[in-house]
Design an enzyme around this catalytic site. Sequence first.
Site, mmCIF file in Angstrom:
data_model
loop_
_atom_site.group_PDB
_atom_site.id
_atom_site.type_symbol
_atom_site.label_atom_id
_atom_site.label_comp_id
_atom_site.label_asym_id
_atom_site.label_seq_id
_atom_site.Cartn_x
_atom_site.Cartn_y
_atom_site.Cartn_z
ATOM 1 N N ARG A 123 0.816 -1.233 0.000
ATOM 2 C CA ARG A 123 0.000 0.000 0.000
ATOM 3 C C ARG A 123 0.848 1.282 0.000
ATOM 4 O O ARG A 123 0.370 2.336 0.397
ATOM 5 C CB ARG A 123 -0.967 0.034 1.180
ATOM 6 C CG ARG A 123 -1.940 -1.113 1.190
ATOM 7 C CD ARG A 123 -3.101 -0.828 2.112
ATOM 8 N NE ARG A 123 -4.037 -1.922 2.077
ATOM 9 C CZ ARG A 123 -3.983 -2.984 2.877
ATOM 10 N NH1 ARG A 123 -3.028 -3.074 3.785
ATOM 11 N NH2 ARG A 123 -4.888 -3.920 2.776
ATOM 12 N N LYS A 145 3.405 11.233 -11.654
ATOM 13 C CA LYS A 145 2.597 10.333 -12.484
ATOM 14 C C LYS A 145 3.335 8.999 -12.567
ATOM 15 O O LYS A 145 4.497 8.954 -12.967
ATOM 16 C CB LYS A 145 2.427 10.890 -13.897
ATOM 17 C CG LYS A 145 1.232 11.787 -14.058
ATOM 18 C CD LYS A 145 0.958 12.038 -15.526
ATOM 19 C CE LYS A 145 -0.210 12.988 -15.721
ATOM 20 N NZ LYS A 145 -0.414 13.329 -17.135
ATOM 21 N N GLU A 187 9.822 17.232 -25.651
ATOM 22 C CA GLU A 187 9.156 17.717 -24.429
ATOM 23 C C GLU A 187 9.693 19.099 -24.036
ATOM 24 O O GLU A 187 8.960 19.927 -23.508
ATOM 25 C CB GLU A 187 9.331 16.726 -23.268
ATOM 26 C CG GLU A 187 8.821 15.307 -23.541
ATOM 27 C CD GLU A 187 7.290 15.152 -23.512
ATOM 28 O OE1 GLU A 187 6.561 16.160 -23.448
ATOM 29 O OE2 GLU A 187 6.829 13.985 -23.577
ATOM 30 N N LYS A 229 7.591 22.797 -15.497
ATOM 31 C CA LYS A 229 6.850 21.600 -15.077
ATOM 32 C C LYS A 229 6.424 21.749 -13.609
ATOM 33 O O LYS A 229 5.290 21.435 -13.237
ATOM 34 C CB LYS A 229 7.724 20.358 -15.270
ATOM 35 C CG LYS A 229 7.079 19.097 -14.725
ATOM 36 C CD LYS A 229 6.485 18.233 -15.781
ATOM 37 C CE LYS A 229 5.603 17.140 -15.178
ATOM 38 N NZ LYS A 229 5.599 15.904 -15.888
ATOM 39 N N GLU A 239 -4.154 16.604 -12.434
ATOM 40 C CA GLU A 239 -4.622 16.857 -13.803
ATOM 41 C C GLU A 239 -6.139 17.034 -13.871
ATOM 42 O O GLU A 239 -6.820 16.401 -14.662
ATOM 43 C CB GLU A 239 -4.164 15.728 -14.741
ATOM 44 C CG GLU A 239 -4.186 16.178 -16.193
ATOM 45 C CD GLU A 239 -3.552 15.161 -17.157
ATOM 46 O OE1 GLU A 239 -2.389 14.782 -16.964
ATOM 47 O OE2 GLU A 239 -4.254 14.793 -18.093
ATOM 48 N N ARG A 243 -2.921 20.951 -15.859
ATOM 49 C CA ARG A 243 -1.844 19.975 -16.119
ATOM 50 C C ARG A 243 -2.042 19.298 -17.474
ATOM 51 O O ARG A 243 -1.077 18.845 -18.095
ATOM 52 C CB ARG A 243 -1.784 18.928 -14.990
ATOM 53 C CG ARG A 243 -0.617 17.968 -15.169
ATOM 54 C CD ARG A 243 -0.305 17.158 -13.943
ATOM 55 N NE ARG A 243 0.809 16.250 -14.189
ATOM 56 C CZ ARG A 243 1.424 15.535 -13.271
ATOM 57 N NH1 ARG A 243 1.041 15.631 -12.005
ATOM 58 N NH2 ARG A 243 2.424 14.736 -13.586
ATOM 59 N N ASN A 247 -0.016 17.801 -22.057
ATOM 60 C CA ASN A 247 -0.280 16.748 -23.044
ATOM 61 C C ASN A 247 -0.303 17.297 -24.466
ATOM 62 O O ASN A 247 -0.788 16.627 -25.377
ATOM 63 C CB ASN A 247 -1.608 16.049 -22.729
ATOM 64 C CG ASN A 247 -1.559 15.350 -21.385
ATOM 65 O OD1 ASN A 247 -0.497 14.921 -20.970
ATOM 66 N ND2 ASN A 247 -2.683 15.272 -20.706
ATOM 67 N N HIS A 250 0.273 15.042 -27.374
ATOM 68 C CA HIS A 250 0.165 13.666 -26.892
ATOM 69 C C HIS A 250 -1.114 12.967 -27.368
ATOM 70 O O HIS A 250 -1.174 11.748 -27.385
ATOM 71 C CB HIS A 250 0.229 13.635 -25.358
ATOM 72 C CG HIS A 250 1.607 13.916 -24.807
ATOM 73 N ND1 HIS A 250 2.277 15.083 -25.074
ATOM 74 C CD2 HIS A 250 2.436 13.179 -24.022
ATOM 75 C CE1 HIS A 250 3.458 15.054 -24.458
ATOM 76 N NE2 HIS A 250 3.579 13.907 -23.813
ATOM 77 N N HIS A 254 0.119 9.654 -28.761
ATOM 78 C CA HIS A 254 -0.112 8.348 -28.133
ATOM 79 C C HIS A 254 -0.708 7.361 -29.138
ATOM 80 O O HIS A 254 -0.378 6.171 -29.126
ATOM 81 C CB HIS A 254 -1.049 8.487 -26.924
ATOM 82 C CG HIS A 254 -0.327 8.902 -25.676
ATOM 83 N ND1 HIS A 254 -0.969 9.156 -24.488
ATOM 84 C CD2 HIS A 254 0.985 9.107 -25.437
ATOM 85 C CE1 HIS A 254 -0.074 9.496 -23.570
ATOM 86 N NE2 HIS A 254 1.114 9.479 -24.126
ATOM 87 N N HIS A 266 8.827 7.850 -27.588
ATOM 88 C CA HIS A 266 7.738 8.708 -27.122
ATOM 89 C C HIS A 266 7.861 10.133 -27.680
ATOM 90 O O HIS A 266 6.912 10.690 -28.225
ATOM 91 C CB HIS A 266 7.729 8.723 -25.588
ATOM 92 C CG HIS A 266 6.696 9.610 -24.995
ATOM 93 N ND1 HIS A 266 5.346 9.362 -25.104
ATOM 94 C CD2 HIS A 266 6.793 10.784 -24.314
ATOM 95 C CE1 HIS A 266 4.662 10.318 -24.507
ATOM 96 N NE2 HIS A 266 5.523 11.199 -24.014
HETATM 97 N N1 GLY Z 1 4.051 14.223 -18.669
HETATM 98 C C1 GLY Z 1 2.876 14.955 -18.467
HETATM 99 C C2 GLY Z 1 2.553 15.142 -17.036
HETATM 100 O O1 GLY Z 1 3.364 14.860 -16.159
HETATM 101 O O2 GLY Z 1 1.468 15.568 -16.734
#
Ligand code: GLY
Length: 369
Positions: A123, A145, A187, A229, A239, A243, A247, A250, A254, A266
């Site tokens: 946990r 993330k 990025e 960031k 998010e 946030r 993306n 993306h 993706h 990526h």
């Molecule tokens: N890589 C995108 C984020 O961390 O939200």
Amino acid sequence: MSSRIKVTNEQKPCYDIVIEDSFDRLEQELDGIVKGNRKIGVIADENTCIYYDNECKPLLEKKASAVHLIVIKSGEENKTLDTVSFIYKSLIEKHFDRRDLLIALGGGVIGDMTGFTAATYLRGIDYIQIPTTLLSQVDSSIGGKTGVDFLAYKNMVGAFYMPKLVYMNLSTLKTLPVRQFFSGMAEVLKYGLIRDESFYSWIISQMDAILEHETTVLEEMIYRSCLIKREIVERDPKELGERALLNFGHTIGHAIEKLKDFQLLHGECVALGSVAAAYLSYLRKYITAEEYYEIRDMFVAFSLPVSVDTIRAEDIISVTKSDKKMDGDQIKFILLKDLGNAMIDTTVSVQEMYQAMEQIIYKEEDYYA
Ligand code: GLY
């Protein structure tokens, strides 16, 4: 060089991003994180374990009762629950308990999986990120993330789980394959495009120095990327809103990553998705044609693809609809309102998407025209 960026979570101090040019400060940075005589599990892949034996292990052994290396296979195709199960088994065999610590020593795949293992093993146990690629240094190691791909859907299973420290040794970039370096540049360019026009212009002005890997320029580029960031994830850690701007590129990226069976990196897919998103922004008259072409040229300058073959527009659109970047049944795009200023848009029509796909799907007749 030595910089430190403090990151808060829900207004409380949470972890530091430490930017160094060696592993020398790692032992000191672990003070207060490794509590008492605890075990450390280092997760690395066959490429990043080169930093373990001579560099990290001797430092970590001074802080822990035992240090174990767990080597997993590199590559997005291994970012799966099976690999996480393998890590769980190794931790159980070595009797890791909740007070022990995991370390992600590697790029984004290692970081995402180590973070997810840490979030779920018993946990939740502590972990730190030691990102060794440009992409993981400027993006994936920051903001908590974590997760794995599932049934070829990117990051479909995961958790928000904050590290206790992000420690980057920029000298790891010296041995990074060039393709990986350029993948990270996608990025970096993203930050300029979505948030900071002056950073975007700075990248253009420093292009030769970046391509030459000039140390002080790379340091500034990484530091400024981390600041952007940090600012975004502090305001919206889960998010729920802004946030999602991270993306940019993306949504389509993706889908291409999946359709290409993870054969493209990526950042390469993000570059393709960014060109498509920039074109949509031009279609909406948010940016000019010149700005669109300048953005496209920037990706080219950093050896990133701006067109892709053997993919059909309808497949990209259909995969995009099954991605998690959806808002109800609307596809969520990040568009550029201006250079340095992005917005979330859920109104892009299928027709507009086809027009954007036209820009990035390679056609032989274009080549010979
Ligand atoms: N890589 C995108 C984020 O961390 O939200």
